[in-house]
Design an enzyme around this catalytic site. Structure first.
Site, PDB file in Angstrom:
ATOM      1  N   ASP A  13       0.887  -1.177   0.000  1.00  0.00           N
ATOM      2  CA  ASP A  13       0.000   0.000   0.000  1.00  0.00           C
ATOM      3  C   ASP A  13       0.914   1.213   0.000  1.00  0.00           C
ATOM      4  O   ASP A  13       1.622   1.469   0.965  1.00  0.00           O
ATOM      5  CB  ASP A  13      -0.872  -0.050   1.261  1.00  0.00           C
ATOM      6  CG  ASP A  13      -1.724   1.205   1.440  1.00  0.00           C
ATOM      7  OD1 ASP A  13      -1.555   2.167   0.663  1.00  0.00           O
ATOM      8  OD2 ASP A  13      -2.551   1.209   2.372  1.00  0.00           O
ATOM      9  N   TYR A 230       1.627  -0.045  15.560  1.00  0.00           N
ATOM     10  CA  TYR A 230       0.611  -0.289  14.555  1.00  0.00           C
ATOM     11  C   TYR A 230       0.845   0.557  13.303  1.00  0.00           C
ATOM     12  O   TYR A 230       0.920   1.765  13.376  1.00  0.00           O
ATOM     13  CB  TYR A 230      -0.785  -0.007  15.120  1.00  0.00           C
ATOM     14  CG  TYR A 230      -1.818  -0.198  14.058  1.00  0.00           C
ATOM     15  CD1 TYR A 230      -2.135  -1.492  13.643  1.00  0.00           C
ATOM     16  CD2 TYR A 230      -2.402   0.866  13.410  1.00  0.00           C
ATOM     17  CE1 TYR A 230      -3.024  -1.702  12.631  1.00  0.00           C
ATOM     18  CE2 TYR A 230      -3.294   0.667  12.394  1.00  0.00           C
ATOM     19  CZ  TYR A 230      -3.600  -0.616  12.009  1.00  0.00           C
ATOM     20  OH  TYR A 230      -4.474  -0.820  10.980  1.00  0.00           O
ATOM     21  N   LYS A 233      -2.805  -2.778   8.414  1.00  0.00           N
ATOM     22  CA  LYS A 233      -2.834  -4.237   8.326  1.00  0.00           C
ATOM     23  C   LYS A 233      -2.034  -4.672   7.131  1.00  0.00           C
ATOM     24  O   LYS A 233      -1.784  -3.922   6.206  1.00  0.00           O
ATOM     25  CB  LYS A 233      -4.278  -4.735   8.233  1.00  0.00           C
ATOM     26  CG  LYS A 233      -4.924  -4.906   9.586  1.00  0.00           C
ATOM     27  CD  LYS A 233      -4.393  -6.117  10.341  1.00  0.00           C
ATOM     28  CE  LYS A 233      -4.651  -5.909  11.822  1.00  0.00           C
ATOM     29  NZ  LYS A 233      -4.060  -6.895  12.683  1.00  0.00           N
TER      30      LYS A 233
HETATM   31  C1  F6R Z   1      -7.318  -0.502   8.006  1.00  0.00           C
HETATM   32  C2  F6R Z   1      -7.164   0.818   7.414  1.00  0.00           C
HETATM   33  C3  F6R Z   1      -8.140   1.882   7.751  1.00  0.00           C
HETATM   34  C4  F6R Z   1      -7.512   2.951   8.638  1.00  0.00           C
HETATM   35  C5  F6R Z   1      -8.531   4.015   9.045  1.00  0.00           C
HETATM   36  C6  F6R Z   1      -7.906   5.144   9.844  1.00  0.00           C
HETATM   37  O1  F6R Z   1      -6.359  -1.365   7.511  1.00  0.00           O
HETATM   38  O2  F6R Z   1      -6.238   1.078   6.679  1.00  0.00           O
HETATM   39  O3  F6R Z   1      -9.291   1.349   8.330  1.00  0.00           O
HETATM   40  O4  F6R Z   1      -6.954   2.366   9.768  1.00  0.00           O
HETATM   41  O5  F6R Z   1      -9.118   4.592   7.896  1.00  0.00           O
HETATM   42  O6  F6R Z   1      -6.846   5.660   9.125  1.00  0.00           O
HETATM   43  P1  F6R Z   1      -6.013   6.931   9.593  1.00  0.00           P
HETATM   44  O7  F6R Z   1      -5.590   6.679  11.004  1.00  0.00           O
HETATM   45  O8  F6R Z   1      -4.884   6.969   8.636  1.00  0.00           O
HETATM   46  O9  F6R Z   1      -6.912   8.109   9.487  1.00  0.00           O
HETATM   47 MG    MG Z   2      -3.949   2.298   3.190  1.00  0.00          MG
HETATM   48 MG    MG Z   3      -4.760  -2.340   2.283  1.00  0.00          MG
END
Ligand code: F6R
Ligand code: MG
Ligand code: MG
Length: 369
Positions: A13, A230, A233
């Site tokens: 990603d 973290y 994923k």
């Molecule tokens: C899960 C994922 C999303 C982000 C969520 C918050 O793998 O990528 O669910 O965790 O959108 O993202 P941030 O913290 O970047 O705003």
């Molecule tokens: Mg992403």
């Molecule tokens: Mg992804």
């Protein structure tokens, strides 16, 4: 360089469009151009670029074997180039999965996910590349057990003499960095004790016992363990070979009629159903999900990737999609409560440590039981 063929799927990603939902067409185009050039200069025999959710997926064939520095460097460079575009477009989380600034011989441990296998191309070589988003590599454990160990899923285990001796599973302990092999059917109960805990134990490879032929290879990178905090994923990939003495295409797809619960979804912190979708629907949006899986089918012919066929673009999987939506509705009603939200061990990468620190002086001793 060997005579045998290597199928490498390397993904990362490197920026989402919009949010974490999909990959921008400019990134796909840039990656396709790089892959075309690599085929022209004969680094690759063939390559196919696609995406699952916000993950850019490079599906490549070559003759350099697994873990090859040149192939991994090529994939790394594609991700670095695409990160530049993502930065220019201010896409979301540009360069998210590139955990290091410099390439050091392999992409393993550096953020991208990798599933590779080396084999002699059979007279006809059907393969399926599974790609998932908003989940983690343990998501493959249940379907892999179904495909290679459960005769109620795979009729060939009973009917085809080539499969009658069963399959051997290599299982990784991602916490302790060690692996073990289990021979099925004899060790079915032993293996289930481990792979039923997919956070820690993940199937890495599956081999046919009759002759040791490789059948499946999964990515097992867990970004949170790599980075120590973290960082999203580690949306996994899985490569399987099918037919003539290996599970048929239909036996390989069959486990995905059950949208089993996996880790991931919103903020990588929830359990949710793994929904099998067409390429066009690989765009997780509802509560950043639910977790999705696509299946790209190829015939490999002298190393060329003939395909892909969009294997879940089939009304036979409508029931699984409806069931996944129902399970998603049910789980969502738990809001921030377990078991929708992951257990506390997984929260150690989120706000829990800060919260514990902040509240540490407010806890009072209690005497009663
Ligand atoms: C899960 C994922 C999303 C982000 C969520 C918050 O793998 O990528 O669910 O965790 O959108 O993202 P941030 O913290 O970047 O705003
Ligand atoms: Mg992403
Ligand atoms: Mg992804």
């Amino acid at each position: 360089m060997s005579d045998s063929l290597t199928l490498s799927v390397i993904k990362a990603d490197v920026g989402g469009y919009v949010g974490h939902s999909t990959v921008h067409p400019e990134l796909l185009e840039a990656a396709r151009t790089r892959v075309r050039e690599a085929v022209e200069r004969e680094l690759l025999i063939d390559g196919h670029v696609t995406h699952c959710g916000d993950d850019l997926e490079l599906i490549m064939t070559h003759q350099k074997g697994v873990d090859d520095a040149e192939i991994h460097k090529f994939a790394w460079d594609v991700f670095v180039d695409c990160t530049e575009i993502a930065k220019r477009l201010k896409l979301y989380g540009a360069g998210q999965d590139l955990l290091s600034d410099a390439f050091a011989g392999t992409v393993r441990g550096m953020g991208p996910g990798v599933a590779e296998m080396e084999f002699e191309e059979r007279p006809s070589e059907p393969v399926v590349v599974f790609m998932a988003d908003k989940t983690s590599p343990g998501a493959w454990n249940l379907p892999l057990f179904q495909i290679y160990a459960n005769p109620f899923n795979t009729a060939g285990l009973v009917i085809d003499p080539a499969m009658h001796q069963g399959f051997e599973f290599e299982v990784l302990d991602v916490f302790e960095h060690k692996s073990i092999r289990f021979a099925c059917p004899e060790e079915m109960y032993e293996i289930l004790m481990f792979i039923g805990a997919p956070r820690r134990y993940m199937v890495k490879h599956v081999y046919r016992r009759k002759d040791g032929e490789i059948a499946a290879s999964a990515s097992t990178q867990r970004l949170s363990l790599i980075a120590g905090k973290y960082v999203g994923k580690d949306d996994p990939v899985l490569v399987t070979r099918c037919q003539s003495g290996l599970p048929a295409l239909g036996e390989t797809l069959e486990p995905f009629t059950f949208p089993h619960l996996v880790e991931g979804w919103m903020r990588g912190s929830h359990h949710g159903p793994l929904m099998p979708v067409s390429f066009a629907d690989a765009t997780p949006s509802r509560f950043d999900g639910p977790p999705r899986v696509i299946a790209a089918g190829f015939q490999i012919t002298q190393g060329k990737l003939i395909g892909p066929r969009d294997l879940f673009d089939d009304p036979a999987f409508d029931g699984a999609r409806a069931e996944a939506t129902k399970a998603a509705d049910y789980l969502r009603r738990h809001g921030p409560f377990e078991p929708h939200r992951l257990g506390l061990d997984d929260m150690e990468y989120t706000t829990m440590p800060q919260l514990m620190e902040k509240l540490k002086d407010r806890w009072q001793e209690v005497n009663e039981e």
